[in-house]
Motif scaffolding. Structure first.
Motif, PDB file in Angstrom:
ATOM      1  N   VAL A   1       1.897  -6.706  -5.247  1.00  9.49           N
ATOM      2  CA  VAL A   1       2.210  -6.453  -3.834  1.00  9.49           C
ATOM      3  C   VAL A   1       0.943  -6.722  -3.007  1.00  9.49           C
ATOM      4  O   VAL A   1      -0.032  -6.003  -3.118  1.00  9.49           O
ATOM      5  CB  VAL A   1       2.692  -4.996  -3.634  1.00  9.49           C
ATOM      6  N   PRO A   2       0.957  -7.763  -2.182  1.00 12.40           N
ATOM      7  CA  PRO A   2      -0.279  -8.222  -1.546  1.00 12.40           C
ATOM      8  C   PRO A   2      -0.625  -7.495  -0.247  1.00 12.40           C
ATOM      9  O   PRO A   2      -0.963  -8.112   0.750  1.00 12.40           O
ATOM     10  CB  PRO A   2       0.023  -9.699  -1.275  1.00 12.40           C
ATOM     11  N   TYR A   3      -0.520  -6.173  -0.265  1.00 17.12           N
ATOM     12  CA  TYR A   3      -0.823  -5.399   0.940  1.00 17.12           C
ATOM     13  C   TYR A   3      -1.766  -4.251   0.608  1.00 17.12           C
ATOM     14  O   TYR A   3      -1.906  -3.869  -0.548  1.00 17.12           O
ATOM     15  CB  TYR A   3       0.466  -4.842   1.559  1.00 17.12           C
ATOM     16  N   GLY A   4      -2.360  -3.678   1.638  1.00 17.63           N
ATOM     17  CA  GLY A   4      -3.289  -2.571   1.444  1.00 17.63           C
ATOM     18  C   GLY A   4      -2.571  -1.317   0.966  1.00 17.63           C
ATOM     19  O   GLY A   4      -1.450  -1.023   1.385  1.00 17.63           O
ATOM     20  N   VAL A   5      -3.219  -0.583   0.079  1.00 16.74           N
ATOM     21  CA  VAL A   5      -2.665   0.661  -0.457  1.00 16.74           C
ATOM     22  C   VAL A   5      -3.125   1.823   0.413  1.00 16.74           C
ATOM     23  O   VAL A   5      -4.301   1.945   0.727  1.00 16.74           O
ATOM     24  CB  VAL A   5      -3.134   0.870  -1.917  1.00 16.74           C
ATOM     25  N   THR A   6      -2.165   2.676   0.811  1.00 19.38           N
ATOM     26  CA  THR A   6      -2.528   3.811   1.665  1.00 19.38           C
ATOM     27  C   THR A   6      -2.418   5.145   0.936  1.00 19.38           C
ATOM     28  O   THR A   6      -2.825   6.175   1.465  1.00 19.38           O
ATOM     29  CB  THR A   6      -1.629   3.863   2.916  1.00 19.38           C
ATOM     30  N   GLY A   7      -1.861   5.140  -0.269  1.00 22.59           N
ATOM     31  CA  GLY A   7      -1.751   6.387  -1.020  1.00 22.59           C
ATOM     32  C   GLY A   7      -1.066   6.132  -2.340  1.00 22.59           C
ATOM     33  O   GLY A   7      -0.559   5.035  -2.590  1.00 22.59           O
ATOM     34  N   GLY A   8      -1.068   7.154  -3.174  1.00 23.32           N
ATOM     35  CA  GLY A   8      -0.409   6.981  -4.469  1.00 23.32           C
ATOM     36  C   GLY A   8      -0.428   8.257  -5.271  1.00 23.32           C
ATOM     37  O   GLY A   8      -1.202   9.169  -4.976  1.00 23.32           O
ATOM     38  N   GLN A   9       0.452   8.321  -6.262  1.00 25.06           N
ATOM     39  CA  GLN A   9       0.492   9.485  -7.149  1.00 25.06           C
ATOM     40  C   GLN A   9       0.997   9.033  -8.505  1.00 25.06           C
ATOM     41  O   GLN A   9       1.989   8.310  -8.600  1.00 25.06           O
ATOM     42  CB  GLN A   9       1.404  10.571  -6.569  1.00 25.06           C
ATOM     43  N   ILE A  10       0.286   9.473  -9.554  1.00 22.07           N
ATOM     44  CA  ILE A  10       0.671   9.133 -10.923  1.00 22.07           C
ATOM     45  C   ILE A  10       1.382  10.330 -11.528  1.00 22.07           C
ATOM     46  O   ILE A  10       0.962  11.473 -11.336  1.00 22.07           O
ATOM     47  CB  ILE A  10      -0.596   8.781 -11.728  1.00 22.07           C
ATOM     48  N   GLY A  11       2.471  10.066 -12.251  1.00 20.72           N
ATOM     49  CA  GLY A  11       3.173  11.111 -12.979  1.00 20.72           C
ATOM     50  C   GLY A  11       3.328  10.670 -14.420  1.00 20.72           C
ATOM     51  O   GLY A  11       2.926   9.564 -14.786  1.00 20.72           O
ATOM     52  N   ASP A  12       3.914  11.540 -15.255  1.00 20.15           N
ATOM     53  CA  ASP A  12       4.034  11.126 -16.657  1.00 20.15           C
ATOM     54  C   ASP A  12       5.289  10.292 -16.902  1.00 20.15           C
ATOM     55  O   ASP A  12       5.402   9.652 -17.944  1.00 20.15           O
ATOM     56  CB  ASP A  12       3.931  12.308 -17.631  1.00 20.15           C
ATOM     57  N   LEU A  13       6.223  10.291 -15.961  1.00 20.53           N
ATOM     58  CA  LEU A  13       7.421   9.468 -16.127  1.00 20.53           C
ATOM     59  C   LEU A  13       7.587   8.444 -15.009  1.00 20.53           C
ATOM     60  O   LEU A  13       8.103   7.354 -15.225  1.00 20.53           O
ATOM     61  CB  LEU A  13       8.674  10.355 -16.184  1.00 20.53           C
ATOM     62  N   ARG A  14       7.179   8.808 -13.789  1.00 19.23           N
ATOM     63  CA  ARG A  14       7.251   7.881 -12.659  1.00 19.23           C
ATOM     64  C   ARG A  14       6.024   8.063 -11.785  1.00 19.23           C
ATOM     65  O   ARG A  14       5.400   9.113 -11.792  1.00 19.23           O
ATOM     66  CB  ARG A  14       8.545   8.055 -11.874  1.00 19.23           C
ATOM     67  N   SER A  15       5.703   6.999 -11.068  1.00 22.14           N
ATOM     68  CA  SER A  15       4.508   6.980 -10.229  1.00 22.14           C
ATOM     69  C   SER A  15       4.818   6.185  -8.980  1.00 22.14           C
ATOM     70  O   SER A  15       5.801   5.448  -8.934  1.00 22.14           O
ATOM     71  CB  SER A  15       3.349   6.321 -10.970  1.00 22.14           C
ATOM     72  N   ARG A  16       3.959   6.331  -7.963  1.00 21.72           N
ATOM     73  CA  ARG A  16       4.235   5.601  -6.736  1.00 21.72           C
ATOM     74  C   ARG A  16       2.948   5.120  -6.082  1.00 21.72           C
ATOM     75  O   ARG A  16       1.887   5.720  -6.241  1.00 21.72           O
ATOM     76  CB  ARG A  16       4.993   6.487  -5.747  1.00 21.72           C
ATOM     77  N   LEU A  17       3.095   4.028  -5.347  1.00 21.13           N
ATOM     78  CA  LEU A  17       2.034   3.574  -4.460  1.00 21.13           C
ATOM     79  C   LEU A  17       2.652   3.322  -3.100  1.00 21.13           C
ATOM     80  O   LEU A  17       3.778   2.824  -3.000  1.00 21.13           O
ATOM     81  CB  LEU A  17       1.402   2.269  -4.963  1.00 21.13           C
ATOM     82  N   ASP A  18       1.915   3.663  -2.051  1.00 24.62           N
ATOM     83  CA  ASP A  18       2.341   3.388  -0.681  1.00 24.62           C
ATOM     84  C   ASP A  18       1.534   2.208  -0.153  1.00 24.62           C
ATOM     85  O   ASP A  18       0.317   2.153  -0.344  1.00 24.62           O
ATOM     86  CB  ASP A  18       2.089   4.612   0.215  1.00 24.62           C
ATOM     87  N   PHE A  19       2.239   1.290   0.494  1.00 26.56           N
ATOM     88  CA  PHE A  19       1.596   0.091   1.023  1.00 26.56           C
ATOM     89  C   PHE A  19       1.803  -0.001   2.527  1.00 26.56           C
ATOM     90  O   PHE A  19       2.882   0.325   3.035  1.00 26.56           O
ATOM     91  CB  PHE A  19       2.196  -1.176   0.381  1.00 26.56           C
ATOM     92  N   ASP A  20       0.766  -0.475   3.212  1.00 24.84           N
ATOM     93  CA  ASP A  20       0.893  -0.810   4.629  1.00 24.84           C
ATOM     94  C   ASP A  20       1.278  -2.285   4.687  1.00 24.84           C
ATOM     95  O   ASP A  20       0.433  -3.167   4.523  1.00 24.84           O
ATOM     96  CB  ASP A  20      -0.445  -0.567   5.337  1.00 24.84           C
ATOM     97  N   ILE A  21       2.574  -2.548   4.910  1.00 28.45           N
ATOM     98  CA  ILE A  21       3.049  -3.936   4.815  1.00 28.45           C
ATOM     99  C   ILE A  21       3.023  -4.664   6.162  1.00 28.45           C
ATOM    100  O   ILE A  21       3.393  -5.848   6.231  1.00 28.45           O
ATOM    101  CB  ILE A  21       4.479  -4.018   4.217  1.00 28.45           C
ATOM    102  N   GLY A  22       2.608  -3.959   7.239  1.00 28.65           N
ATOM    103  CA  GLY A  22       2.576  -4.623   8.541  1.00 28.65           C
ATOM    104  C   GLY A  22       3.952  -5.143   8.908  1.00 28.65           C
ATOM    105  O   GLY A  22       4.930  -4.405   8.868  1.00 28.65           O
ATOM    106  N   ASP A  23       4.035  -6.445   9.196  1.00 29.38           N
ATOM    107  CA  ASP A  23       5.333  -7.054   9.529  1.00 29.38           C
ATOM    108  C   ASP A  23       6.009  -7.664   8.304  1.00 29.38           C
ATOM    109  O   ASP A  23       7.020  -8.344   8.424  1.00 29.38           O
ATOM    110  CB  ASP A  23       5.141  -8.154  10.590  1.00 29.38           C
TER     111      ASP A  23
END
Ligand SMILES: [Zn+2]
Length: 237
Positions: free
Chosen positions: A113-135
């Motif tokens: 995903v070619p956008y800046g990362v604004t946050g994230g959280q790792i879990g033992d089964l699922r994880s997430r990253l938040d991206f600032d995708i602009g337009d």
């Protein structure tokens, strides 16, 4: 200071150590294999075992009250340890290894995903990253396909260290805007996945991408006009 054995070998499941402090801030050891909560990765759980058979269940590990220390937080109603006690520190390896697989998968996601990362959280089964995708926009199926394709390359994920000055001269290495890389003593730890991702990171990772195994992109959530949350899960936990 607690010697952080996991920084150099994420595969250490246990170590011997000496208790250096015990109080409301938790149990501190002179060295440990317990990763403390940070950089979006949860702290390890496990046990501290004394030679006489006393077992202290550790529910969490966090940064301790002294600079550079790690606090092992006991579960409720555990026996007390004393300063000077020799213990074997053993982590819940099943959980930690999932954190390592998930954590490494997020590095690959950063590359997809070619956008800046604004946050994230790792879990033992699922994880997430938040991206600032602009337009821009994100395609769930495309991301899932590319992610699994890169994981299947089984490239090595190798930590290396560079000086603060080198990092300052290459600010593009910092992909995650929300997470400050671990620095100190003039050195910054980088994680390099050859040809895929290079960024400062103090977390624990698997040695090769193949060890992550297949992943699914569960959903992409709308988190405001410019922000999207990508949720990734292990297919075979
Ligand atoms: Zn990392």
């Amino acid at each position: 200071m607690t010697e952080e054995l996991f920084r150099h070998d994420a595969y250490l499941k246990s170590c011997t150590a000496r208790v250096t402090a015990v109080d409301a801030g938790g149990i501190r050891l002179d060295r440990t294999v317990f990763y403390p909560t940070g950089g979006g990765q949860p702290g390890d759980a496990g046990v501290l075992l004394r030679g006489d058979g006393t077992q202290v269940v550790i529910a969490d590990a966090r940064k301790g009250p002294e600079p550079g220390s790690i606090a092992h937080v006991p579960a409720a109603d555990q026996p007390m340890l004393a300063v000077g006690d020799e213990v074997e520190a053993v982590i819940d390896w099943t959980r930690r290894h999932r954190h390592m697989r998930m954590h490494t998968s997020l590095h690959v996601l950063c590359a997809v995903v070619p956008y800046g990362v604004t946050g994230g959280q790792i879990g033992d089964l699922r994880s997430r990253l938040d991206f600032d995708i602009g337009d821009g926009s994100l395609d769930k199926d495309h991301i899932a396909a590319r992610l699994n394709e890169l994981i299947a390359t089984d490239k090595p994920a190798v930590p290396r260290w560079i000086s603060d000055a080198e990092l300052a001269s290459q600010p593009e290495l910092v992909r995650t805007m929300s997470v400050k890389p671990p620095s100190g003593a003039g050195q910054v730890r980088l994680l390099e996945i050859e040809g895929i991702d290079l960024q400062p990171c103090g977390g624990t990772h698997v040695a090769r991408l193949g060890e992550i195994g297949p992943v699914v992109v569960e959903k992409i959530e709308n988190k405001g006009k410019r922000n999207r949350r990508v949720v990734v899960a292990l297919r075979d936990p």
